[in-house]
Design an enzyme around this catalytic site. Structure first.
Site, short mmCIF file in Angstrom:
data_model
loop_
_atom_site.label_atom_id
_atom_site.label_comp_id
_atom_site.label_asym_id
_atom_site.label_seq_id
_atom_site.Cartn_x
_atom_site.Cartn_y
_atom_site.Cartn_z
N ALA A 87 -0.43 5.12 10.85
CA ALA A 87 0.15 6.35 10.82
C ALA A 87 1.08 6.67 9.69
CB ALA A 87 0.86 6.48 12.21
N VAL A 110 2.25 1.26 9.79
CA VAL A 110 3.05 2.52 8.92
C VAL A 110 2.18 2.48 7.57
CG1 VAL A 110 4.96 3.46 7.99
CG2 VAL A 110 5.12 2.09 10.24
N LYS A 111 1.85 3.72 7.33
CA LYS A 111 1.05 4.19 6.17
C LYS A 111 2.31 4.61 4.99
CE LYS A 111 -2.92 6.28 5.38
NZ LYS A 111 -4.09 7.10 5.59
N ILE A 112 2.45 3.94 3.78
CA ILE A 112 3.41 4.24 2.83
C ILE A 112 2.75 4.57 1.62
CG2 ILE A 112 5.45 3.63 1.74
CD1 ILE A 112 6.08 3.49 4.51
#
Length: 218
Positions: free
Chosen positions: A56, A82-84
């Site tokens: 996400a 977590v997509k960064i």
């Protein structure tokens, strides 16, 4: 090689899970907006359906707000990754999050040096976008091969998610190179099953059986 679905459509995800082939999901705000779903609710819904890694994406682009949003996303469900984005602030955030035990997926990777920096920062996953590289005349799968070699050279635990997959050949190439994961649209997953000789063979078997039954009745 693990297969992730790149979608926010819960019906597609559930159908993929029924096949027994889907190991995780990648998604983003754009995909969720197309579903007319509330962001946090859909992320939780996907996590509950998959029981595996669900990427996400944060919206923020500065370090402090990326950290805050990442922590909020990670608190939604144990399966959230977590997509960064691949930026200096993004890599700073990945380093901090990895030290907190929060899993990360560095997205928008277009060079092997970007992937190296992400792995050094402790990223759980990196996502090279092969289709977008192909679109501008580069060889997207060459990037995957370079990352696979670099990570092997130095023993990085970071896994490679082949992203921006456009067709079954991308999936085949990813598997031959030794990528850890391919994240693919649902329609591409279905196309992996297809071959005209399979279709023709099945049709022939069915026709032969019908002819056999006809003869048995006569």
């Amino acid at each position: 090689m693990k297969i992730f679905l790149d979608t926010a459509n819960i019906e597609q995800i559930r159908n993929g899970m029924k096949l027994g082939l889907v190991d995780g999901v990648t998604t983003n705000p754009t995909l969720i907006s197309k579903e007319n779903a509330k962001f946090e609710e859909r992320i939780v819904e996907i996590c509950e359906a998959v029981k595996g890694p669900v990427s996400a994406e944060v919206i923020a682009t500065d370090f402090d707000n990326m950290l805050s949003q990442a922590r909020e996303l990670a608190s939604l469900n144990e399966h959230v990754v977590v997509k960064i984005p691949m930026t200096p602030d993004g890599i700073r955030a990945v380093k901090a999050l990895s030290e907190e035990g929060i899993k990360t997926n560095v997205t928008l990777i277009f060079s092997s040096l970007q992937g190296l920096l992400a792995a050094k920062a402790g990223a759980t996953y990196v996502s090279p976008f092969v289709g977008r590289l192909d679109d501008v005349g580069n060889d997207g799968m060459q990037l995957v091969a370079e990352l696979n070699e670099i990570f092997g050279n130095y023993g990085f635990a970071t896994e490679i998610i082949v992203a921006s997959v456009r067709h079954p050949r991308h999936v085949l190439q990813a598997a031959m190179i030794g990528a850890d994961i391919a994240t693919i649209p649902y329609e591409v997953l279905l196309r992996l099953f297809n071959h005209p000789l399979t279709d023709n063979g099945l049709r022939r078997f069915q026709n032969d059986w019908q002819e056999y039954e006809r003869k048995q009745r006569s």
